[in-house]
Scaffold this motif. Structure first.
Motif, short mmCIF file in Angstrom:
data_model
loop_
_atom_site.label_atom_id
_atom_site.label_comp_id
_atom_site.label_asym_id
_atom_site.label_seq_id
_atom_site.Cartn_x
_atom_site.Cartn_y
_atom_site.Cartn_z
N MET A 169 24.70 8.84 40.64
CA MET A 169 26.11 9.10 40.53
C MET A 169 26.54 9.94 41.73
O MET A 169 25.89 10.92 42.08
CB MET A 169 26.37 9.86 39.21
N GLU A 170 27.63 9.54 42.37
CA GLU A 170 28.14 10.24 43.55
C GLU A 170 29.59 10.63 43.35
O GLU A 170 30.30 10.01 42.56
CB GLU A 170 28.02 9.33 44.78
N ASP A 171 30.02 11.67 44.10
CA ASP A 171 31.42 12.06 44.04
C ASP A 171 32.24 11.16 44.96
O ASP A 171 31.71 10.22 45.57
CB ASP A 171 31.61 13.54 44.37
N ALA A 172 33.53 11.43 45.09
CA ALA A 172 34.42 10.59 45.89
C ALA A 172 34.04 10.56 47.36
O ALA A 172 34.36 9.61 48.07
CB ALA A 172 35.86 11.07 45.73
N ASN A 173 33.32 11.60 47.83
CA ASN A 173 32.90 11.66 49.24
C ASN A 173 31.51 11.11 49.47
O ASN A 173 30.98 11.20 50.57
CB ASN A 173 32.97 13.11 49.73
N ILE A 175 25.88 13.65 42.91
CA ILE A 175 26.16 14.59 41.84
C ILE A 175 24.96 14.65 40.91
O ILE A 175 24.56 15.73 40.48
CB ILE A 175 27.40 14.14 41.02
N PHE A 176 24.37 13.51 40.61
CA PHE A 176 23.26 13.44 39.67
C PHE A 176 22.37 12.27 40.04
O PHE A 176 22.85 11.14 40.12
CB PHE A 176 23.82 13.27 38.25
N LYS A 177 21.09 12.54 40.29
CA LYS A 177 20.10 11.50 40.54
C LYS A 177 18.91 11.77 39.64
O LYS A 177 18.60 12.92 39.34
CB LYS A 177 19.61 11.53 41.99
N GLY A 178 18.22 10.72 39.23
CA GLY A 178 17.04 10.91 38.41
C GLY A 178 16.41 9.59 38.04
O GLY A 178 16.85 8.52 38.47
N GLU A 179 15.38 9.69 37.21
CA GLU A 179 14.66 8.52 36.73
C GLU A 179 14.71 8.51 35.22
O GLU A 179 14.84 9.55 34.58
CB GLU A 179 13.20 8.58 37.21
N ASN A 180 14.55 7.32 34.63
CA ASN A 180 14.53 7.17 33.18
C ASN A 180 15.68 7.92 32.53
O ASN A 180 15.50 8.68 31.58
CB ASN A 180 13.19 7.66 32.61
N ILE A 181 16.88 7.68 33.03
CA ILE A 181 18.06 8.42 32.58
C ILE A 181 18.70 7.74 31.37
O ILE A 181 18.99 6.54 31.40
CB ILE A 181 19.10 8.51 33.72
N ALA A 182 18.91 8.54 30.33
CA ALA A 182 19.65 8.09 29.15
C ALA A 182 20.71 9.15 28.89
O ALA A 182 20.40 10.31 28.64
CB ALA A 182 18.72 7.96 27.95
N VAL A 183 21.99 8.75 29.00
CA VAL A 183 23.09 9.71 28.89
C VAL A 183 24.16 9.17 27.94
O VAL A 183 24.55 8.00 28.03
CB VAL A 183 23.74 9.97 30.27
N SER A 184 24.64 10.05 27.08
CA SER A 184 25.79 9.75 26.23
C SER A 184 26.73 10.95 26.33
O SER A 184 26.35 12.07 25.99
CB SER A 184 25.34 9.54 24.78
N LEU A 185 27.96 10.70 26.84
CA LEU A 185 28.94 11.77 27.04
C LEU A 185 30.26 11.37 26.40
O LEU A 185 30.59 10.19 26.35
CB LEU A 185 29.17 12.03 28.53
N THR A 186 31.03 12.37 25.98
CA THR A 186 32.37 12.10 25.45
C THR A 186 33.38 12.96 26.20
O THR A 186 33.03 13.99 26.77
CB THR A 186 32.46 12.41 23.95
N ASP A 187 34.62 12.52 26.21
CA ASP A 187 35.72 13.25 26.84
C ASP A 187 35.41 13.61 28.29
O ASP A 187 35.50 14.77 28.69
CB ASP A 187 36.08 14.50 26.05
N ILE A 188 35.07 12.63 29.11
CA ILE A 188 34.71 12.85 30.51
C ILE A 188 35.97 13.01 31.36
O ILE A 188 36.90 12.23 31.25
CB ILE A 188 33.88 11.68 31.06
#
Length: 140
Positions: free
Chosen positions: A1-5, A9-22
């Motif tokens: 994941m990268e910012d507008a530039n 922002i976030f790099k990794g392996e075996n990533i499992a993410v659940s987010l709300t209200d981003i």
């Protein structure tokens, strides 16, 4: 994941993410992403804190406002002369745990923070601080 530039922002392996209200901010002085109720599992992560520091961790787990990072490190990423401060901090810990963690665009809020095997290295940039001028009160 990268910012507008294009900065990571976030790099990794075996990533499992659940987010709300981003929400995302274009203001460089704010945290680029904010969210609620994160459920995160990942390994070998790198998080861009700002232009001067990154967070590295071998493993991260977050759920129900609890956060755990194994082999945690807050790492300076620029040459010391580029920092606008007297000191640069390089901090590592075997484990970082926190309860009640919440990320908004203005802050990262945690309570009950615990670091196992902390290791702090402070490097001086050699910059001088500006002394405040003391003003005197005039009595009448």
């Amino acid at each position: 994941m990268e910012d507008a530039n294009g900065k990571p922002i976030f790099k990794g392996e075996n990533i499992a993410v659940s987010l709300t209200d981003i929400t995302q901010s274009s203001n460089d002085s704010k945290i680029p992403l904010a969210f609620k109720d994160p459920q995160i599992k990942a390994s070998n992560i790198k998080i861009g804190v700002n232009e001067f520091y990154e967070i590295h961790s071998r493993e991260v787990k977050a759920s129900k406002k609890s956060l755990k990072l194994l082999a945690f490190r807050l790492k300076p990423i620029q040459n010391p002369r580029n920092y606008n401060s007297k000191n640069i901090f390089d901090f590592a810990a075997g484990e970082f745990t926190a309860d009640d963690f919440n990320i908004s665009q203005d802050s990262l809020i945690v309570s009950k923070v615990y670091f196992s095997e902390p290791d702090l290295k402070v490097t001086s940039t050699g910059k001088q601080t500006v002394e405040k001028i003391k003003t005197q009160r005039r009595s009448k």
